[in-house]
Design an enzyme around this catalytic site. Structure first.
Site, PDB file in Angstrom:
ATOM      1  N   TYR A  50      22.383  44.545  45.030  1.00 41.24           N
ATOM      2  CA  TYR A  50      22.335  43.083  44.931  1.00 41.24           C
ATOM      3  C   TYR A  50      21.032  42.529  45.503  1.00 41.24           C
ATOM      4  CZ  TYR A  50      23.070  38.168  45.803  1.00 41.24           C
ATOM      5  OH  TYR A  50      22.898  36.816  45.830  1.00 41.24           O
ATOM      6  N   HIS A  80      14.139  28.631  44.986  1.00 41.67           N
ATOM      7  CA  HIS A  80      15.022  28.197  46.064  1.00 41.67           C
ATOM      8  C   HIS A  80      14.373  27.185  47.001  1.00 41.67           C
ATOM      9  CE1 HIS A  80      17.558  31.291  44.528  1.00 41.67           C
ATOM     10  NE2 HIS A  80      18.364  31.334  45.579  1.00 41.67           N
ATOM     11  N   ASN A 192      17.526  34.370  53.295  1.00 48.76           N
ATOM     12  CA  ASN A 192      18.956  34.515  53.533  1.00 48.76           C
ATOM     13  C   ASN A 192      19.172  34.656  55.039  1.00 48.76           C
ATOM     14  OD1 ASN A 192      21.548  36.775  52.342  1.00 48.76           O
ATOM     15  ND2 ASN A 192      21.560  34.582  52.557  1.00 48.76           N
ATOM     16  N   TYR A 277      38.972   4.398  84.632  1.00 47.06           N
ATOM     17  CA  TYR A 277      38.770   5.789  84.240  1.00 47.06           C
ATOM     18  C   TYR A 277      37.302   6.165  84.081  1.00 47.06           C
ATOM     19  CZ  TYR A 277      43.772   6.204  83.075  1.00 47.06           C
ATOM     20  OH  TYR A 277      45.127   6.249  83.117  1.00 47.06           O
ATOM     21  N   ARG A 280      36.458   7.032  87.582  1.00 48.19           N
ATOM     22  CA  ARG A 280      37.349   7.983  88.254  1.00 48.19           C
ATOM     23  C   ARG A 280      37.458   9.310  87.519  1.00 48.19           C
ATOM     24  NH1 ARG A 280      43.523   7.129  88.092  1.00 48.19           N
ATOM     25  NH2 ARG A 280      42.860   5.028  87.521  1.00 48.19           N
ATOM     26  N   PHE A 325      25.687  35.693  56.394  1.00 47.38           N
ATOM     27  CA  PHE A 325      24.939  34.450  56.189  1.00 47.38           C
ATOM     28  C   PHE A 325      25.818  33.214  56.322  1.00 47.38           C
ATOM     29  CE2 PHE A 325      26.122  36.408  52.064  1.00 47.38           C
ATOM     30  CZ  PHE A 325      27.144  35.525  51.723  1.00 47.38           C
ATOM     31  N   GLU A 410      29.789  30.921  45.372  1.00 46.31           N
ATOM     32  CA  GLU A 410      29.759  30.590  46.801  1.00 46.31           C
ATOM     33  C   GLU A 410      30.725  29.419  46.999  1.00 46.31           C
ATOM     34  OE1 GLU A 410      25.577  30.022  47.070  1.00 46.31           O
ATOM     35  OE2 GLU A 410      25.193  32.133  46.622  1.00 46.31           O
TER      36      GLU A 410
END
Length: 500
Positions: A50, A80, A192, A277, A280, A325, A410
């Site tokens: 791959y 990309h 990646n 609060y 405190r 990834f 994906e």
């Protein structure tokens, strides 16, 4: 500074982010070359691997001819590099380069030593790839931003040198570097991974830690300004609960208030039995924030040292396809840091509201004499409320969101990059809220003169007064807020906390 791949500390990563040089230890090339040789042997056997001799994502079934393997990697980077938005800040890009080099140098990515050396050369030469901030969903890694980073290595894309944006080829020329010709898998290994989301989350962590310390100082100062009690910080209370962050926070607040003449002046005969609060419960709230930060720090330290590309090459020469990834750990850590920043700001805003309310604080309304003629801190509190509200919206978890990508290959993503990216905006809001509280608390303590607060808190007041005078009558408020905010962002108040 020599950093061993797989063993970087937060201190070392922060130093690199802030500009320190990074070097790898002697002999780092051996496991890297072994993984390259192992991959070459598998390619020679004709096996389908791959991203090495196949397409990517949904196109993984497409085999690529041996003559086109280098072009495959170049095309991957070019296609990309689809990011958008403003470029990431220089410190974050430095950290990205460093973590990518450290990850590849662990020898499980089948990337030649010269690729890693090129990353380190960019870092050393101050040549920072121009990386658009938006465009990653945090799986399969930070693809778009890391593609923009990797383009510079092959003489494409753009880089930032100082304040100048130059073409990638020109940036390499100025550094005396030649563009890389990528080998099998090298483009995929470069883009990646989770280095962008991790770098952004680490930057958020470092900022949150400094704001947490500043908030302790501001909170303690507000206790004195409101003539609050230090009994809620008694160690016996917190030992009975046993939460480590709470115990440490209470100890820090005790140390900040120790020796305050203001506290001693109302130790007996105080009509107020319990404080609100926001005064405190500081150990409980800020302690929980500290525990979340410590957890995020552990997760992000592991991730900064991880190998997160795909496929991976084992020491035995096996090529394994997996999903390192997927940045879910980073997304969770970033979401927790967002909660921390939101809560720090929310609690501080409530203290500002208390100080400006004469019924709760016992101080002049809106911390100014001649109220009515003067509005004092009225609208400064409104600003703090607006910022706290904005942070609440920004704190919505991003890790629970997912949108399928790559034609549903994906099909579940982490959204870690967006989760980490919004931390800078939240930190900016929180710094402004703390600046307003420091101004208000310093003003409130002024009404108790000649009584003095503790030594560290008087030091904090002096730091405020270096840039902002006491509020005697109405004047332009924004410059005071901006001046103290700059001090907060520089960490000017963190040193007043013991161990800070």
């Amino acid at each position: 500074m020599i950093v061993t791949p797989g063993s970087a500390t937060l201190h070392e990563l922060r130093a690199v982010m802030e500009g320190e040089a990074l070097a790898l230890p002697m002999g780092w090339e051996a496991p890297v070359e072994a993984s390259v040789n192992a991959l070459a042997a598998r390619i020679a056997e004709g096996e389908a691997l791959y991203g090495v001799n196949t397409g990517f994502g949904k196109l993984a079934s497409q085999r690529i001819a041996g003559a086109d393997l280098a072009k495959l990697q170049r095309n991957l980077l070019r296609s990309h590099a689809a990011g958008t938005g403003p470029c990431l800040p220089a410190p974050v890009v430095r950290l990205i380069l460093a973590m990518k080099a450290l990850s590849l140098a662990r020898g499980a990515s089948a990337v030649r030593p010269q690729v890693i050396a090129q990353l380190l050369a960019l870092l050393e030469g101050g040549i920072l790839p121009a990386i658009p901030a938006k465009g990653s969903v945090g799986a399969s890694g930070d693809l778009a931003p890391l593609a923009h980073m990797a383009l510079v290595l092959i003489g494409e894309g753009e880089a930032i040198i100082g304040e100048e944006v130059v073409p990638g080829a020109e940036a390499l020329r100025r550094a005396g570097l030649a563009p890389l010709e990528l080998g099998p898998k090298e483009g995929l290994a470069l883009l990646n991974g989770t280095q962008v989301s991790t770098a952004l989350a680490l930057a958020g962590l470092f900022t949150a830690e400094a704001l947490w310390l500043t908030a302790l100082v501001a909170g303690a100062l507000s206790v004195d300004a409101a003539r609050g009690s230090d009994t809620p910080f008694d160690p016996r209370i917190h030992a009975l609960r046993g939460q480590p962050g709470q115990i440490r926070t209470a100890a820090a607040l005790r140390a900040l208030l120790e020796g305050s003449a203001i506290r001693e002046s109302h130790r007996t005969g105080d009509a107020r039995v319990q404080d609100p609060y926001c005064l405190r419960c500081q150990p409980q709230v800020m302690g929980a924030c500290l525990d979340l930060m410590n957890h995020a720090a552990a997760v992000l330290t592991r991730e900064a040292n991880a190998v997160t590309d795909n496929p991976l090459v084992t020491a035995e020469g096996e090529v394994l396809s997996g999903g390192n990834f997927h940045a879910e750990p980073v997304a969770f850590a970033a979401d927790n840091l967002a909660l921390v920043l939101a809560e720090i700001g929310a609690l501080a805003e409530r203290r500002v509201a208390l100080l400006t309310d004469p019924v709760l604080s016992g101080l002049p309304a809106f911390l100014v004499r001649e109220g009515g003629l003067n509005s004092g801190f009225m609208i400064a509190q409104v600003t703090a409320a607006a910022l706290a509200s904005e942070n609440k919206a920004l704190a919505t978890p991003r890790s629970v969101d997912s949108l399928p990508t790559s034609a549903n290959q994906e099909d579940h993503v982490s959204m870690a990059t967006g989760a980490a990216l919004r931390l800078a905006e939240m930190a900016d809001n929180t710094a402004a809220i703390l600046a307003i509280e420091l101004l208000a608390a310093a003003q409130g303590v002024g009404f108790h003169r000649p009584l003095a607060s503790s030594t560290p808190l008087e030091g904090a007041i002096a730091r405020v007064r270096e840039v902002a005078a006491p509020w005697d009558e109405d004047r332009h408020m924004a410059p005071d807020i901006a001046a103290v905010k700059r001090l907060v962002e520089r960490g000017a108040f963190t040193g007043f906390v013991e161990g800070g």
